[in-house]
Motif scaffolding. Structure first.
Motif, PDB file in Angstrom:
ATOM      1  N   GLN A 236      94.915  60.560-124.761  1.00  0.00           N
ATOM      2  CA  GLN A 236      94.759  59.806-124.097  1.00  0.00           C
ATOM      3  C   GLN A 236      94.848  59.834-122.213  1.00  0.00           C
ATOM      4  N   VAL A 237      93.786  60.156-122.126  1.00  0.00           N
ATOM      5  CA  VAL A 237      92.822  60.506-120.626  1.00  0.00           C
ATOM      6  C   VAL A 237      93.112  59.170-119.990  1.00  0.00           C
ATOM      7  N   GLU A 238      92.376  57.765-120.487  1.00  0.00           N
ATOM      8  CA  GLU A 238      92.134  56.488-120.592  1.00  0.00           C
ATOM      9  C   GLU A 238      92.987  55.922-120.387  1.00  0.00           C
ATOM     10  N   GLU A 239      94.555  55.991-120.576  1.00  0.00           N
ATOM     11  CA  GLU A 239      95.600  55.451-120.558  1.00  0.00           C
ATOM     12  C   GLU A 239      96.437  56.319-119.641  1.00  0.00           C
ATOM     13  N   THR A 240      96.176  57.194-119.537  1.00  0.00           N
ATOM     14  CA  THR A 240      96.771  58.332-118.396  1.00  0.00           C
ATOM     15  C   THR A 240      96.106  57.430-117.268  1.00  0.00           C
ATOM     16  N   LEU A 241      94.668  57.446-117.206  1.00  0.00           N
ATOM     17  CA  LEU A 241      94.086  57.119-115.735  1.00  0.00           C
ATOM     18  C   LEU A 241      94.332  55.607-115.354  1.00  0.00           C
ATOM     19  N   ARG A 242      94.534  54.583-116.447  1.00  0.00           N
ATOM     20  CA  ARG A 242      95.020  53.703-116.355  1.00  0.00           C
ATOM     21  C   ARG A 242      96.743  53.276-115.668  1.00  0.00           C
ATOM     22  N   LEU A 243      97.178  54.177-116.069  1.00  0.00           N
ATOM     23  CA  LEU A 243      98.442  53.927-115.884  1.00  0.00           C
ATOM     24  C   LEU A 243      99.084  54.931-114.090  1.00  0.00           C
ATOM     25  N   LEU A 244      98.137  55.394-113.883  1.00  0.00           N
ATOM     26  CA  LEU A 244      98.114  56.219-112.801  1.00  0.00           C
ATOM     27  C   LEU A 244      97.680  54.906-111.656  1.00  0.00           C
ATOM     28  N   GLN A 245      96.269  54.417-111.485  1.00  0.00           N
ATOM     29  CA  GLN A 245      95.660  53.500-110.862  1.00  0.00           C
ATOM     30  C   GLN A 245      96.667  51.988-110.755  1.00  0.00           C
ATOM     31  N   GLU A 246      97.921  51.890-111.580  1.00  0.00           N
ATOM     32  CA  GLU A 246      98.383  50.842-111.213  1.00  0.00           C
ATOM     33  C   GLU A 246      99.827  51.324-110.426  1.00  0.00           C
ATOM     34  N   GLN A 247      99.614  52.261-109.671  1.00  0.00           N
ATOM     35  CA  GLN A 247     101.038  52.529-108.918  1.00  0.00           C
ATOM     36  C   GLN A 247     100.185  52.258-107.594  1.00  0.00           C
ATOM     37  N   PRO A 248     101.250  51.413-106.460  1.00  0.00           N
ATOM     38  CA  PRO A 248     100.331  51.435-105.231  1.00  0.00           C
ATOM     39  C   PRO A 248     100.215  51.774-104.127  1.00  0.00           C
ATOM     40  N   PHE A 249     100.469  53.189-104.430  1.00  0.00           N
ATOM     41  CA  PHE A 249     100.032  54.742-103.379  1.00  0.00           C
ATOM     42  C   PHE A 249      99.370  55.427-103.857  1.00  0.00           C
ATOM     43  N   ILE A 250      98.588  55.591-105.183  1.00  0.00           N
ATOM     44  CA  ILE A 250      97.701  55.419-105.612  1.00  0.00           C
ATOM     45  C   ILE A 250      96.252  55.364-105.162  1.00  0.00           C
ATOM     46  N   ASN A 251      95.064  55.512-104.833  1.00  0.00           N
ATOM     47  CA  ASN A 251      94.485  55.259-104.042  1.00  0.00           C
ATOM     48  C   ASN A 251      92.655  55.427-104.912  1.00  0.00           C
ATOM     49  N   LYS A 252      92.828  56.744-105.043  1.00  0.00           N
ATOM     50  CA  LYS A 252      91.837  57.036-106.273  1.00  0.00           C
ATOM     51  C   LYS A 252      92.506  58.503-106.622  1.00  0.00           C
ATOM     52  N   VAL A 253      91.197  58.270-108.367  1.00  0.00           N
ATOM     53  CA  VAL A 253      91.602  59.286-109.123  1.00  0.00           C
ATOM     54  C   VAL A 253      90.559  59.943-109.973  1.00  0.00           C
ATOM     55  N   ASP A 254      90.594  61.294-109.618  1.00  0.00           N
ATOM     56  CA  ASP A 254      89.010  61.693-110.268  1.00  0.00           C
ATOM     57  C   ASP A 254      89.337  62.083-111.914  1.00  0.00           C
ATOM     58  N   VAL A 255      88.414  62.281-112.371  1.00  0.00           N
ATOM     59  CA  VAL A 255      88.692  63.033-114.089  1.00  0.00           C
ATOM     60  C   VAL A 255      87.683  64.254-114.503  1.00  0.00           C
ATOM     61  N   MET A 256      88.060  64.132-114.678  1.00  0.00           N
ATOM     62  CA  MET A 256      87.041  66.014-115.617  1.00  0.00           C
ATOM     63  C   MET A 256      87.870  66.319-116.827  1.00  0.00           C
ATOM     64  N   GLU A 257      87.057  65.668-117.617  1.00  0.00           N
ATOM     65  CA  GLU A 257      87.756  66.296-119.129  1.00  0.00           C
ATOM     66  C   GLU A 257      88.704  65.383-119.260  1.00  0.00           C
ATOM     67  N   LYS A 258      89.738  66.776-119.759  1.00  0.00           N
ATOM     68  CA  LYS A 258      91.013  65.966-119.766  1.00  0.00           C
ATOM     69  C   LYS A 258      92.523  66.867-118.789  1.00  0.00           C
ATOM     70  N   THR A 259      91.572  66.595-117.951  1.00  0.00           N
ATOM     71  CA  THR A 259      92.419  66.398-116.144  1.00  0.00           C
ATOM     72  C   THR A 259      92.348  65.761-115.127  1.00  0.00           C
ATOM     73  N   VAL A 260      93.513  65.048-114.844  1.00  0.00           N
ATOM     74  CA  VAL A 260      93.170  63.964-113.991  1.00  0.00           C
ATOM     75  C   VAL A 260      93.892  64.333-112.359  1.00  0.00           C
ATOM     76  N   GLU A 261      92.966  64.392-111.309  1.00  0.00           N
ATOM     77  CA  GLU A 261      93.181  64.354-110.382  1.00  0.00           C
ATOM     78  C   GLU A 261      93.516  63.455-108.749  1.00  0.00           C
ATOM     79  N   LEU A 262      93.997  63.208-108.252  1.00  0.00           N
ATOM     80  CA  LEU A 262      94.598  62.460-107.607  1.00  0.00           C
ATOM     81  C   LEU A 262      95.564  63.005-105.993  1.00  0.00           C
ATOM     82  N   PRO A 263      94.658  62.684-104.838  1.00  0.00           N
ATOM     83  CA  PRO A 263      95.109  62.939-103.557  1.00  0.00           C
ATOM     84  C   PRO A 263      96.292  62.993-103.474  1.00  0.00           C
ATOM     85  N   PHE A 264      97.499  63.632-102.878  1.00  0.00           N
ATOM     86  CA  PHE A 264      98.635  63.318-102.804  1.00  0.00           C
ATOM     87  C   PHE A 264      99.401  64.062-101.939  1.00  0.00           C
TER      88      PHE A 264
END
Length: 308
Positions: A236-264
């Motif tokens: 469910q990588v795409e669903e994870t990405l969608r949920l994170l991008q909906e958060q107002p304080f998250i403006n960048k998300v990178d995906v590598m295979e099954k790992t999602v990385e975001l500045p925090f």
């Protein structure tokens, strides 16, 4: 303990140190880092009274290095990056020679030598010739040499240079012990991850000027890169990405295979909310880690590789 204000050092047309200012608090371990030719060694030699500044002021425990160098030498222990040893002397003779140069009486010299050899774990080498010691042992002996007159401030220029991993760990533990004994330590090194573990404060110098200076925590926050969250999911990588991008304080998300990385740069409560959100939406989270920048990342960002 140490105050450096508007320090300049010129060698002909070369400006080795350019209007440098910083201070080191008593009882701290100050990591002094920078590219080759940035002015680290020149600054340390000025503090140790081995070079005269072109202008500016350096105070060690209130004593001016230019006006009262003899007094400063009693307050400072200096270990250079390239040190000389007298190979035809035994270890205890070597320490006795340097202690005598500070005018320490014979009986006191014997006690000091025994205490320092024990501190450096060199007591079993008391009667060995200096030439027979390993690189790590010679480094510890030279650190002992810088301590014979019980200085308040230690200036150590690349003390771990050329040491194997075990010897570096031993050196690091000795420096921690010296801090508990009340010593203030200024140390330069190119082994940046170890400085993060050891030091209380960091100063990054480039082209003779201070590029960043503060506590280790302040330096880590200094970087525009910030820290990051790394979230690995089973699927469910795409669903994870969608949920994170909906958060107002998250403006960048990178995906590598099954790992999602975001500045925090948030706190633990925000991390907890993100994890609860994903788990609550049925995301199979395998790992959830908060990754801090290391000093090497910040060093590369702050400096531009400008050598003098």
């Amino acid at each position: 303990m140490l105050k450096v204000k508007n320090l300049c050092k010129k060698n002909g047309k070369l400006e080795a140190v350019n209007n440098l200012s910083f201070h080191i608090e008593e009882g701290s371990i100050f990591g002094f880092v920078g590219p080759n030719g940035a002015g680290k060694t020149s600054t340390m030699k000025i503090i140790a009274t081995l070079l005269r500044p072109t202008s500016g002021q350096v105070l060690v425990a209130g004593e001016d290095v230019s006006l009262n160098p003899r007094r400063v030498r009693q307050l400072v222990g200096y270990m250079p990056d390239f040190f000389g040893v007298y190979d035809d002397l035994k270890v205890d003779e070597y320490l006795d020679f340097y202690a005598a140069s500070y005018g320490i009486p014979l009986e006191q010299r014997k006690r000091i030598s025994a205490d320092l050899l024990e501190l450096m774990d060199l007591s079993h080498k008391r009667d060995a010739y200096v030439d027979s010691l390993s690189r790590g042992m010679k480094q510890r002996l030279c650190l002992a040499r810088s301590l014979v007159h019980d200085p308040a401030l230690l200036i150590l220029d690349e003390p771990a240079s050329g040491l194997d991993p075990r010897a570096r760990v031993e050196m690091r533990e000795i420096l921690r012990e010296l801090r508990t004994m009340g010593k203030t330590i200024m140390i330069s090194s190119h082994i940046l991850p170890e400085l993060t573990e050891l030091c209380t404060h960091i100063g990054i110098i480039e082209a003779g000027q201070m590029a960043a200076c503060g506590t280790v925590e302040e330096i880590m926050r200094f970087s525009q890169l910030g820290s990051s969250l790394k979230i690995t999911v089973l699927d469910q990588v795409e669903e994870t990405l969608r949920l994170l991008q909906e958060q107002p304080f998250i403006n960048k998300v990178d995906v590598m295979e099954k790992t999602v990385e975001l500045p925090f740069n948030g706190d633990e409560e925000e991390m907890s909310r993100i994890l609860a959100l994903l788990v609550g939406q049925g995301i199979p989270v395998v790992s959830f880690a908060h990754s801090h920048n290391n000093l090497e990342d910040i060093f590369m960002q702050v400096t531009k590789g400008v050598a003098q």
